[in-house]
Motif scaffolding. Structure first.
Motif, PDB file in Angstrom:
ATOM      1  N   MET A  44       0.816  -1.188   0.000  1.00  0.00           N
ATOM      2  CA  MET A  44       0.000   0.000   0.000  1.00  0.00           C
ATOM      3  C   MET A  44       0.864   1.257   0.000  1.00  0.00           C
ATOM      4  SD  MET A  44      -3.123   0.904   0.081  1.00  0.00           S
ATOM      5  CE  MET A  44      -4.103   2.275   0.457  1.00  0.00           C
ATOM      6  N   LYS A  45       1.966   1.223   0.813  1.00  0.00           N
ATOM      7  CA  LYS A  45       2.849   2.378   0.858  1.00  0.00           C
ATOM      8  C   LYS A  45       3.505   2.607  -0.493  1.00  0.00           C
ATOM      9  CE  LYS A  45       4.301   2.915   5.608  1.00  0.00           C
ATOM     10  NZ  LYS A  45       5.432   2.920   6.517  1.00  0.00           N
ATOM     11  N   LYS A  46       3.865   1.519  -1.197  1.00  0.00           N
ATOM     12  CA  LYS A  46       4.502   1.664  -2.504  1.00  0.00           C
ATOM     13  C   LYS A  46       3.533   2.282  -3.501  1.00  0.00           C
ATOM     14  CE  LYS A  46       8.067  -1.841  -2.435  1.00  0.00           C
ATOM     15  NZ  LYS A  46       8.639  -2.971  -3.137  1.00  0.00           N
ATOM     16  N   LEU A  47       2.286   1.896  -3.441  1.00  0.00           N
ATOM     17  CA  LEU A  47       1.283   2.437  -4.341  1.00  0.00           C
ATOM     18  C   LEU A  47       1.072   3.929  -4.070  1.00  0.00           C
ATOM     19  CD1 LEU A  47      -0.824   1.906  -6.548  1.00  0.00           C
ATOM     20  CD2 LEU A  47      -2.443   1.392  -4.732  1.00  0.00           C
ATOM     21  N   LEU A  48       0.985   4.305  -2.813  1.00  0.00           N
ATOM     22  CA  LEU A  48       0.810   5.704  -2.431  1.00  0.00           C
ATOM     23  C   LEU A  48       2.029   6.526  -2.830  1.00  0.00           C
ATOM     24  CD1 LEU A  48      -0.942   7.813  -1.033  1.00  0.00           C
ATOM     25  CD2 LEU A  48       0.110   7.142   1.121  1.00  0.00           C
ATOM     26  N   LEU A  49       3.223   5.987  -2.603  1.00  0.00           N
ATOM     27  CA  LEU A  49       4.457   6.663  -2.979  1.00  0.00           C
ATOM     28  C   LEU A  49       4.547   6.814  -4.492  1.00  0.00           C
ATOM     29  CD1 LEU A  49       7.131   7.869  -2.056  1.00  0.00           C
ATOM     30  CD2 LEU A  49       8.113   5.585  -2.215  1.00  0.00           C
ATOM     31  N   SER A  50       4.169   5.784  -5.219  1.00  0.00           N
ATOM     32  CA  SER A  50       4.204   5.821  -6.680  1.00  0.00           C
ATOM     33  C   SER A  50       3.224   6.859  -7.218  1.00  0.00           C
ATOM     34  CB  SER A  50       3.870   4.440  -7.235  1.00  0.00           C
ATOM     35  OG  SER A  50       3.812   4.480  -8.632  1.00  0.00           O
ATOM     36  N   ALA A  51       2.036   6.940  -6.643  1.00  0.00           N
ATOM     37  CA  ALA A  51       1.027   7.907  -7.089  1.00  0.00           C
ATOM     38  C   ALA A  51       1.484   9.336  -6.785  1.00  0.00           C
ATOM     39  CB  ALA A  51      -0.308   7.608  -6.409  1.00  0.00           C
ATOM     40  N   THR A  52       2.061   9.541  -5.609  1.00  0.00           N
ATOM     41  CA  THR A  52       2.556  10.867  -5.234  1.00  0.00           C
ATOM     42  C   THR A  52       3.684  11.299  -6.157  1.00  0.00           C
ATOM     43  OG1 THR A  52       1.990  10.393  -2.932  1.00  0.00           O
ATOM     44  CG2 THR A  52       3.480  12.229  -3.332  1.00  0.00           C
ATOM     45  N   LEU A  53       4.602  10.386  -6.429  1.00  0.00           N
ATOM     46  CA  LEU A  53       5.721  10.688  -7.314  1.00  0.00           C
ATOM     47  C   LEU A  53       5.231  11.007  -8.728  1.00  0.00           C
ATOM     48  CD1 LEU A  53       8.751  10.893  -7.521  1.00  0.00           C
ATOM     49  CD2 LEU A  53       8.847   8.478  -8.048  1.00  0.00           C
ATOM     50  N   THR A  54       4.244  10.276  -9.200  1.00  0.00           N
ATOM     51  CA  THR A  54       3.688  10.521 -10.528  1.00  0.00           C
ATOM     52  C   THR A  54       3.028  11.899 -10.592  1.00  0.00           C
ATOM     53  OG1 THR A  54       3.287   8.154 -10.801  1.00  0.00           O
ATOM     54  CG2 THR A  54       2.109   9.636 -12.290  1.00  0.00           C
ATOM     55  N   LEU A  55       2.263  12.256  -9.580  1.00  0.00           N
ATOM     56  CA  LEU A  55       1.623  13.562  -9.538  1.00  0.00           C
ATOM     57  C   LEU A  55       2.664  14.685  -9.461  1.00  0.00           C
ATOM     58  CD1 LEU A  55      -1.440  12.979  -7.194  1.00  0.00           C
ATOM     59  CD2 LEU A  55      -1.476  13.534  -9.620  1.00  0.00           C
ATOM     60  N   PHE A  56       3.699  14.463  -8.674  1.00  0.00           N
ATOM     61  CA  PHE A  56       4.756  15.461  -8.543  1.00  0.00           C
ATOM     62  C   PHE A  56       5.447  15.683  -9.884  1.00  0.00           C
ATOM     63  CE2 PHE A  56       9.254  16.459  -7.802  1.00  0.00           C
ATOM     64  CZ  PHE A  56       9.104  17.706  -7.208  1.00  0.00           C
ATOM     65  N   MET A  57       5.758  14.645 -10.595  1.00  0.00           N
ATOM     66  CA  MET A  57       6.435  14.751 -11.888  1.00  0.00           C
ATOM     67  C   MET A  57       5.519  15.414 -12.914  1.00  0.00           C
ATOM     68  SD  MET A  57       9.437  13.680 -11.415  1.00  0.00           S
ATOM     69  CE  MET A  57      10.159  13.238 -12.960  1.00  0.00           C
ATOM     70  N   ALA A  58       4.239  15.077 -12.871  1.00  0.00           N
ATOM     71  CA  ALA A  58       3.298  15.667 -13.822  1.00  0.00           C
ATOM     72  C   ALA A  58       3.135  17.165 -13.564  1.00  0.00           C
ATOM     73  CB  ALA A  58       1.952  14.960 -13.732  1.00  0.00           C
TER      74      ALA A  58
END
Length: 121
Positions: A1-15
């Motif tokens: 779950m933490k990896k999914l949340l981290l991945s989503a946050t990182l994707t939003l940050f990059m976008a």
């Protein structure tokens, strides 16, 4: 779950970072095509005071020919600004709308000297 949340946050940050770097053209700002033209006028773009005099049709008031008349202690009364210029001033007899008159008459008509100064000695 933490990896999914981290991945989503990182994707939003990059976008959001990608969108933040895009620029929108300013319709009011001068285009880059005018910059070389100003540079060709002898560096008028470097000195904003000279930039206006470099425009076609805009003669530098200090270089305009003096209106006939004047002298004899008269001032040049600029009708547009209600400012009078003393003999020897760079705008003496050179503004578009004005006339020569005695300093006392200029004061009586509501004119004032440049920066509040008088011409009388």
């Amino acid at each position: 779950m933490k990896k999914l949340l981290l991945s989503a946050t990182l994707t939003l940050f990059m976008a959001s970072a990608a969108f933040a770097q895009t620029t929108v053209p300013n319709p009011v700002a001068p285009t880059t095509a005018t910059a070389p033209a100003k540079a060709a006028t002898g560096g008028a773009a470097a000195n904003p005071a000279k930039a206006d005099s470099a425009k076609p049709g805009k003669a530098d008031k200090a270089q305009m020919e003096q209106a006939p008349g004047g002298g004899d202690g008269k001032v040049w009364a600029n009708e547009s600004s209600k400012v009078y210029h003393c003999e020897g001033d760079k705008y003496y007899g050179k503004t578009k709308k004005g006339s020569y008159m005695v300093e006392a008459d200029a004061k009586a008509k509501g004119f004032h000297g440049v920066k509040g100064k008088t011409c009388s000695k």
